[in-house]
Design a protein around this motif. Structure first.
Motif, PDB file in Angstrom:
ATOM      1  N   LEU A 200      47.123  53.891  61.034  1.00  0.00           N
ATOM      2  CA  LEU A 200      47.072  55.031  60.127  1.00  0.00           C
ATOM      3  C   LEU A 200      48.251  55.037  59.150  1.00  0.00           C
ATOM      4  O   LEU A 200      48.102  55.430  57.989  1.00  0.00           O
ATOM      5  CB  LEU A 200      47.066  56.334  60.930  1.00  0.00           C
ATOM      6  CG  LEU A 200      45.788  56.619  61.729  1.00  0.00           C
ATOM      7  CD1 LEU A 200      46.009  57.812  62.652  1.00  0.00           C
ATOM      8  CD2 LEU A 200      44.613  56.867  60.804  1.00  0.00           C
ATOM      9  N   MET A 201      49.423  54.592  59.603  1.00  0.00           N
ATOM     10  CA  MET A 201      50.624  54.647  58.771  1.00  0.00           C
ATOM     11  C   MET A 201      50.790  53.417  57.888  1.00  0.00           C
ATOM     12  O   MET A 201      51.505  53.457  56.883  1.00  0.00           O
ATOM     13  CB  MET A 201      51.856  54.797  59.667  1.00  0.00           C
ATOM     14  CG  MET A 201      51.879  56.109  60.457  1.00  0.00           C
ATOM     15  SD  MET A 201      53.254  56.207  61.626  1.00  0.00           S
ATOM     16  CE  MET A 201      54.638  56.208  60.475  1.00  0.00           C
ATOM     17  N   ALA A 202      50.154  52.313  58.231  1.00  0.00           N
ATOM     18  CA  ALA A 202      50.300  51.087  57.455  1.00  0.00           C
ATOM     19  C   ALA A 202      49.594  51.217  56.111  1.00  0.00           C
ATOM     20  O   ALA A 202      48.568  51.892  55.996  1.00  0.00           O
ATOM     21  CB  ALA A 202      49.726  49.903  58.228  1.00  0.00           C
ATOM     22  N   PRO A 203      50.125  50.568  55.073  1.00  0.00           N
ATOM     23  CA  PRO A 203      49.445  50.585  53.772  1.00  0.00           C
ATOM     24  C   PRO A 203      48.234  49.672  53.770  1.00  0.00           C
ATOM     25  O   PRO A 203      48.199  48.677  54.495  1.00  0.00           O
ATOM     26  CB  PRO A 203      50.533  50.074  52.813  1.00  0.00           C
ATOM     27  CG  PRO A 203      51.396  49.198  53.657  1.00  0.00           C
ATOM     28  CD  PRO A 203      51.411  49.814  55.024  1.00  0.00           C
ATOM     29  N   GLU A 204      47.262  50.037  52.977  1.00  0.00           N
ATOM     30  CA  GLU A 204      46.080  49.181  52.828  1.00  0.00           C
ATOM     31  C   GLU A 204      46.408  48.050  51.862  1.00  0.00           C
ATOM     32  O   GLU A 204      46.861  48.294  50.740  1.00  0.00           O
ATOM     33  CB  GLU A 204      44.896  49.992  52.291  1.00  0.00           C
ATOM     34  CG  GLU A 204      43.638  49.183  52.000  1.00  0.00           C
ATOM     35  CD  GLU A 204      42.973  48.629  53.256  1.00  0.00           C
ATOM     36  OE1 GLU A 204      42.121  47.744  53.132  1.00  0.00           O
ATOM     37  OE2 GLU A 204      43.302  49.106  54.376  1.00  0.00           O
ATOM     38  N   PRO A 205      46.226  46.791  52.274  1.00  0.00           N
ATOM     39  CA  PRO A 205      46.542  45.682  51.364  1.00  0.00           C
ATOM     40  C   PRO A 205      45.550  45.614  50.216  1.00  0.00           C
ATOM     41  O   PRO A 205      44.390  46.011  50.349  1.00  0.00           O
ATOM     42  CB  PRO A 205      46.427  44.448  52.261  1.00  0.00           C
ATOM     43  CG  PRO A 205      45.487  44.846  53.333  1.00  0.00           C
ATOM     44  CD  PRO A 205      45.716  46.321  53.561  1.00  0.00           C
TER      45      PRO A 205
END
Length: 422
Positions: A200-205
């Motif tokens: 949830l916290m990771a950015p979408e590449p």
């Protein structure tokens, strides 16, 4: 004073923090990938053995790992389609982790002694979604990390993966002796559920749509046809199938073997999983240094012989019996040799791939590499019942010879793997 005097250090700090964040995500996603693997492997073997399930049925648990060898079949679907939330990668990853967590809870609430078939079906579902999670995280890592950081990113992913395996296997077996297998699996479900916070916290590449597979032929046919048209392609595939055959078949039944010698779950967890974790990492590191020194081809030779010797060490352990020092010695040699052999083997497969079809061809080769661990290992319990532990591990030791013979016969492969430096 020039503005660049202040801007440059601040930019460097921001860049360093961004890199740390990227690789922190990479490590934690590696942990999420490694956690479910042995929950359907050695930990489930121990649970079923304690529940009185036959050795034949425990050996057949290797078939649960089939999705890991076939994941290339549905991987293109995760490239082609996008869910309506969180983006193409994180959307699929969150959904997969939700289903994976639910299935681990379902496995915890099952009883392998009363319903071993139900346990097997649930474990197969865990294996399928675990393999799917691996596909998504591999794709995320490639798209999220800058090209120059892929090397260190792969290393941190591997360490995260091994840490997840350590939590599940060593930690799981030790927990099982104190709180039972059901509570252990529920604990692992909570741990995997916590990994969803990373998703949830990771950015979408960001990735260009033009780089995605556009049709069936681009995705499946061209990589395979390109590989099969090279000289000796079928022998290359046979070598990949056989090189770690003995090591894989032996490894499938080590937990029942240890328990037959009287080792407790806690002793197996502490000695085999936790203590043995460090020789494995050391073997991977040492294998990389040796490959740099003598090349991939010669490393495959030496490491293959070391794998044979380490597999034979189980025969020694069988005659000594319940001895923690001997167990630690045999496990250390086995894991160090396996780590070195894996380092050379993965480098060999990478050298074989065409850069235009790296993903497709590497998926094909890695799937073939996994067949001994999953399919050929399945009747290992039947074999050990028929010939005894000494005969079983002797056959596993000798099973490495065909792969080494193919390697000796095709000495020209050295030109593929170790091109001239000058």
């Amino acid at each position: 004073m020039p503005a660049t005097f202040w801007i440059t250090p601040l930019t460097s700090i921001a860049t360093a923090r961004a890199a740390v964040a990227r690789h922190g995500i990479t490590f934690l996603m590696g942990l999420a990938s490694g956690l479910p693997l042995l929950l359907t492997g050695s930990v489930l073997q121990a649970w079923m053995t304690d529940a009185g399930v036959s050795l034949d049925a425990v050996g057949l648990l290797a078939l649960i790992g089939i999705p890991y060898t076939l994941k290339f079949l549905w991987a293109p679907l995760l490239d082609r389609f996008e869910l309506p939330f969180l983006g193409r990668r994180r959307g699929w990853l969150l959904l997969t982790q939700l289903l994976l967590t639910a299935l681990i809870v379902a496995l915890a609430l099952s009883d392998p002694g009363l319903a071993p078939l139900t346990v097997g079906v649930v474990a197969l579902g865990i294996s399928f979604f675990s393999a799917t999670q691996d596909i998504i995280i591999d794709a995320y890592r490639r798209e999220h990390l800058p090209e120059k950081e892929l090397g260190i990113g792969s290393s941190l992913y591997t360490y995260g993966y091994r840490t997840g395996m350590l939590f599940a296997s060593g930690g799981g077996l030790m927990l099982a002796d104190s709180i039972g297998f059901r509570a252990t699996y529920l604990t692992m479900a909570v741990l995997l559920g916590a990994c969803m916070l990373v998703t949830l916290m990771a950015p979408e590449p960001s990735a260009q749509r033009s780089m995605h597979p556009q049709n069936w032929r681009d995705t499946f046919l061209d990589p395979i046809r390109n590989f099969l048209t090279r000289p000796g392609a079928l022998w290359l595939l046979l070598f990949i199938l056989l090189y770690k055959l003995g090591d894989s078949v032996a490894g499938n039944l080590t937990t029942p073997f240890y328990k037959s010698l009287g080792f407790s779950n806690a002793e197996i967890g502490a000695t085999v999983k936790i203590f043995g974790f460090w020789p494995l990492l050391g073997g991977i590191f040492l294998g990389g240094l040796v490959i740099l020194r003598i090349g991939i081809y010669r490393s495959l030779w030496w490491f293959g012989l070391l794998q044979m010797a380490s597999t034979a060490g189980f025969i020694w352990l069988n005659h000594v019996g319940h001895s923690i020092p001997v167990l630690a010695t045999v496990v250390s040699l086995e894991n160090a040799a396996a780590g070195m052999g894996t380092a050379a083997f993965l480098a060999f497969m990478a050298a074989l791939t065409d850069k235009r079809f790296t993903a497709g061809q590497y998926a094909l080769l890695s799937s073939i590499m996994g067949l001994p661990r999953v399919v050929i290992s399945a009747p290992g319990g039947i074999l050990s019942d028929a010939v005894g532990w000494d005969g079983f591990f002797l056959i596993c030791t000798l099973a490495a010879i065909p792969g080494l013979m193919i390697l000796w016969y095709f000495r020209q492969w050295r030109d593929i793997t170790d091109p001239p430096t000058r």
